[in-house]
Design an enzyme around this catalytic site. Structure first.
Site, PDB file in Angstrom:
ATOM      1  N   GLN A 117       0.826  -1.211   0.000  1.00  0.00           N
ATOM      2  CA  GLN A 117       0.000   0.000   0.000  1.00  0.00           C
ATOM      3  C   GLN A 117       0.864   1.267   0.000  1.00  0.00           C
ATOM      4  O   GLN A 117       0.673   2.155  -0.826  1.00  0.00           O
ATOM      5  CB  GLN A 117      -0.918   0.010   1.229  1.00  0.00           C
ATOM      6  CG  GLN A 117      -1.914   1.166   1.219  1.00  0.00           C
ATOM      7  CD  GLN A 117      -2.514   1.463   2.594  1.00  0.00           C
ATOM      8  OE1 GLN A 117      -2.088   0.909   3.617  1.00  0.00           O
ATOM      9  NE2 GLN A 117      -3.502   2.340   2.623  1.00  0.00           N
TER      10      GLN A 117
ATOM     11  N   ILE B 243       8.327  -9.577  -2.377  1.00  0.00           N
ATOM     12  CA  ILE B 243       8.161 -11.025  -2.541  1.00  0.00           C
ATOM     13  C   ILE B 243       7.124 -11.324  -3.626  1.00  0.00           C
ATOM     14  O   ILE B 243       7.133 -12.387  -4.240  1.00  0.00           O
ATOM     15  CB  ILE B 243       7.790 -11.683  -1.189  1.00  0.00           C
ATOM     16  CG1 ILE B 243       8.052 -13.178  -1.229  1.00  0.00           C
ATOM     17  CG2 ILE B 243       6.340 -11.375  -0.780  1.00  0.00           C
ATOM     18  CD1 ILE B 243       8.546 -13.755   0.063  1.00  0.00           C
ATOM     19  N   ARG B 244       6.254 -10.339  -3.892  1.00  0.00           N
ATOM     20  CA  ARG B 244       5.195 -10.543  -4.885  1.00  0.00           C
ATOM     21  C   ARG B 244       5.646 -10.270  -6.318  1.00  0.00           C
ATOM     22  O   ARG B 244       4.890 -10.496  -7.262  1.00  0.00           O
ATOM     23  CB  ARG B 244       3.996  -9.648  -4.553  1.00  0.00           C
ATOM     24  CG  ARG B 244       3.311 -10.070  -3.260  1.00  0.00           C
ATOM     25  CD  ARG B 244       2.401  -8.996  -2.718  1.00  0.00           C
ATOM     26  NE  ARG B 244       3.163  -7.942  -2.055  1.00  0.00           N
ATOM     27  CZ  ARG B 244       2.632  -7.045  -1.233  1.00  0.00           C
ATOM     28  NH1 ARG B 244       1.350  -7.064  -0.975  1.00  0.00           N
ATOM     29  NH2 ARG B 244       3.392  -6.119  -0.666  1.00  0.00           N
TER      30      ARG B 244
ATOM     31  N   TYR C 237       1.822  -7.323  16.339  1.00  0.00           N
ATOM     32  CA  TYR C 237       2.328  -6.275  15.439  1.00  0.00           C
ATOM     33  C   TYR C 237       2.880  -5.096  16.245  1.00  0.00           C
ATOM     34  O   TYR C 237       3.981  -4.605  15.975  1.00  0.00           O
ATOM     35  CB  TYR C 237       1.169  -5.832  14.543  1.00  0.00           C
ATOM     36  CG  TYR C 237       1.453  -4.670  13.637  1.00  0.00           C
ATOM     37  CD1 TYR C 237       2.285  -4.813  12.527  1.00  0.00           C
ATOM     38  CD2 TYR C 237       0.856  -3.426  13.860  1.00  0.00           C
ATOM     39  CE1 TYR C 237       2.518  -3.735  11.679  1.00  0.00           C
ATOM     40  CE2 TYR C 237       1.082  -2.358  13.012  1.00  0.00           C
ATOM     41  CZ  TYR C 237       1.910  -2.518  11.925  1.00  0.00           C
ATOM     42  OH  TYR C 237       2.136  -1.453  11.089  1.00  0.00           O
TER      43      TYR C 237
ATOM     44  N   LYS D 249       6.671  -3.595  16.382  1.00  0.00           N
ATOM     45  CA  LYS D 249       6.986  -2.203  16.029  1.00  0.00           C
ATOM     46  C   LYS D 249       7.710  -1.500  17.178  1.00  0.00           C
ATOM     47  O   LYS D 249       8.651  -0.741  16.956  1.00  0.00           O
ATOM     48  CB  LYS D 249       5.715  -1.453  15.628  1.00  0.00           C
ATOM     49  CG  LYS D 249       5.166  -1.858  14.264  1.00  0.00           C
ATOM     50  CD  LYS D 249       6.148  -1.500  13.154  1.00  0.00           C
ATOM     51  CE  LYS D 249       5.710  -1.965  11.776  1.00  0.00           C
ATOM     52  NZ  LYS D 249       6.734  -1.735  10.742  1.00  0.00           N
TER      53      LYS D 249
ATOM     54  N   ILE E 194      -3.548   4.559   7.301  1.00  0.00           N
ATOM     55  CA  ILE E 194      -3.363   5.310   6.058  1.00  0.00           C
ATOM     56  C   ILE E 194      -4.456   4.941   5.057  1.00  0.00           C
ATOM     57  O   ILE E 194      -4.679   3.770   4.769  1.00  0.00           O
ATOM     58  CB  ILE E 194      -1.967   5.054   5.461  1.00  0.00           C
ATOM     59  CG1 ILE E 194      -0.918   5.555   6.468  1.00  0.00           C
ATOM     60  CG2 ILE E 194      -1.811   5.787   4.123  1.00  0.00           C
ATOM     61  CD1 ILE E 194       0.506   5.327   6.048  1.00  0.00           C
TER      62      ILE E 194
HETATM   63  N1  SER Z   1      -2.790   0.388   9.736  1.00  0.00           N
HETATM   64  C1  SER Z   1      -2.081  -0.571  10.524  1.00  0.00           C
HETATM   65  C2  SER Z   1      -2.938  -1.715  10.891  1.00  0.00           C
HETATM   66  O1  SER Z   1      -4.125  -1.540  10.953  1.00  0.00           O
HETATM   67  C3  SER Z   1      -1.556   0.058  11.769  1.00  0.00           C
HETATM   68  O2  SER Z   1      -0.255   0.477  11.573  1.00  0.00           O
HETATM   69  O3  SER Z   1      -2.432  -2.766  11.143  1.00  0.00           O
END
Ligand code: SER
Length: 307
Positions: free
Chosen positions: A13, A34-35, A138, A142, A168
């Site tokens: 994205q 990788i794609r 996740y 991070k 985003i």
């Molecule tokens: N947009 C991301 C997610 O939803 C957050 O960094 O995983």
């Protein structure tokens, strides 16, 4: 001379739009993902981001100066594959940081996220330095990555820079496996079906930005003089306060018959653990972060362009 940059995760994205923006700015852009299937005149590579030798050989072949490491497993998918998410999100970063430590590259960009914050973080105007207890795999990856960035900067002088991206919103390349993906799906469904079933509750607010603002911020951060960068973990960035209900209201101004209903799932708890708004004073002061796209404009753009 034209600077050569490598985008790892170039088909994702953010990565895909970063490639376009950096090309327009005159950089020679090498894509790796990788794609990808083909070696298009050696400007693109099929790459597993956890393969250090493969990254290194691209870096050497093209005398890469800057690496943007955009490959990652996002929050919702990572809950399903914790081990794989940890390996991808951490190994890829450590490899790239090591290449910078070995002086094979000069600069690194690595994205962090609002996902580092957890349920006990202040929800509104979340400070740069605060309680940081991520509640997802996740988010843990991070936050750990942020600490590695700061460590490599302090101990080895690596010029690594990072942003805690809000969700985003964009229309060119679909995201995959994120919790904030609802804020893109909703536009697709509004246009194609006139109805959307949201997996996030109506009034759960998370900060979100339009892609063009995310790209502008990324490039501004990377071009800022080193001495103005005072945050070497990752910069807080605020966005627009977005909820499914707010998007519904805004979309209805253009599509009055649009309807949203709600069937929440495990992603609701993830979204609810993140802040609603972020204090991004440091990003504003150090390298001039600003948001150009408000919610009304964002919705208009999305409804115009999304396929
Ligand atoms: N947009 C991301 C997610 O939803 C957050 O960094 O995983």
């Amino acid at each position: 001379m034209q600077k050569t940059v490598l985008i790892i995760g170039s088909e994702g994205q953010i990565g895909s739009e970063l490639c376009d923006a950096l090309s327009v700015q005159g950089f020679k852009v090498i894509r790796a993902d990788i794609r990808l299937q083909t070696d298009d005149a050696k400007l693109q590579y099929q790459l597993d981001a956890t393969d250090k030798d493969a990254i290194e050989s691209i870096v050497e072949e093209h005398r890469i100066e800057v690496v943007y490491l955009m490959a990652a497993m996002l929050s919702a998918t990572a809950e399903r594959h914790p081990q794989k998410a940890w390996e991808l999100n951490m190994q890829s970063l450590l490899h790239v940081l090591d290449l910078a430590k070995e002086k094979k590259i000069k600069q690194v960009f690595w994205p962090s996220s609002i996902a580092i914050f957890g349920p006990d973080t202040p929800k509104k105007n979340t400070p740069q330095e605060t309680v940081i207890h991520p509640s997802t795999v996740y988010g843990i990856s991070k936050r750990a990555g942020e600490m590695w960035c700061a460590y490599y900067h302090r101990v080895f002088g690596v010029d690594v820079r990072s942003l805690r991206y809000p969700g985003i919103i964009s229309y060119k390349t679909a995201p995959g496996g994120g919790t904030t993906d609802y804020a893109i799906e909703i536009f697709k469904s509004a246009k194609s079906e006139g109805q959307y079933t949201s997996f996030i509750e109506a009034h759960t607010i998370t900060p979100m930005i339009y892609m063009s603002d995310a790209i502008t911020a990324t490039i501004a951060l990377m071009q800022a003089p080193s001495e103005s960068i005072t945050v070497r973990t990752s910069y807080n960035l605020d966005g627009l306060a977005v909820s499914p209900h707010k998007l519904e209201e805004e979309i209805k101004k253009q599509l009055p018959d649009f309807k949203v209903d709600y069937t929440t799932d495990y992603r609701q708890a993830i979204a609810a653990s993140w802040p609603e708004s972020i204090n991004d004073q440091r990003a504003r002061a150090d390298w001039g972060y600003t948001i150009h796209t408000d919610l009304q404009h964002l919705v208009q753009e999305m409804l115009t362009h999304i396929k």
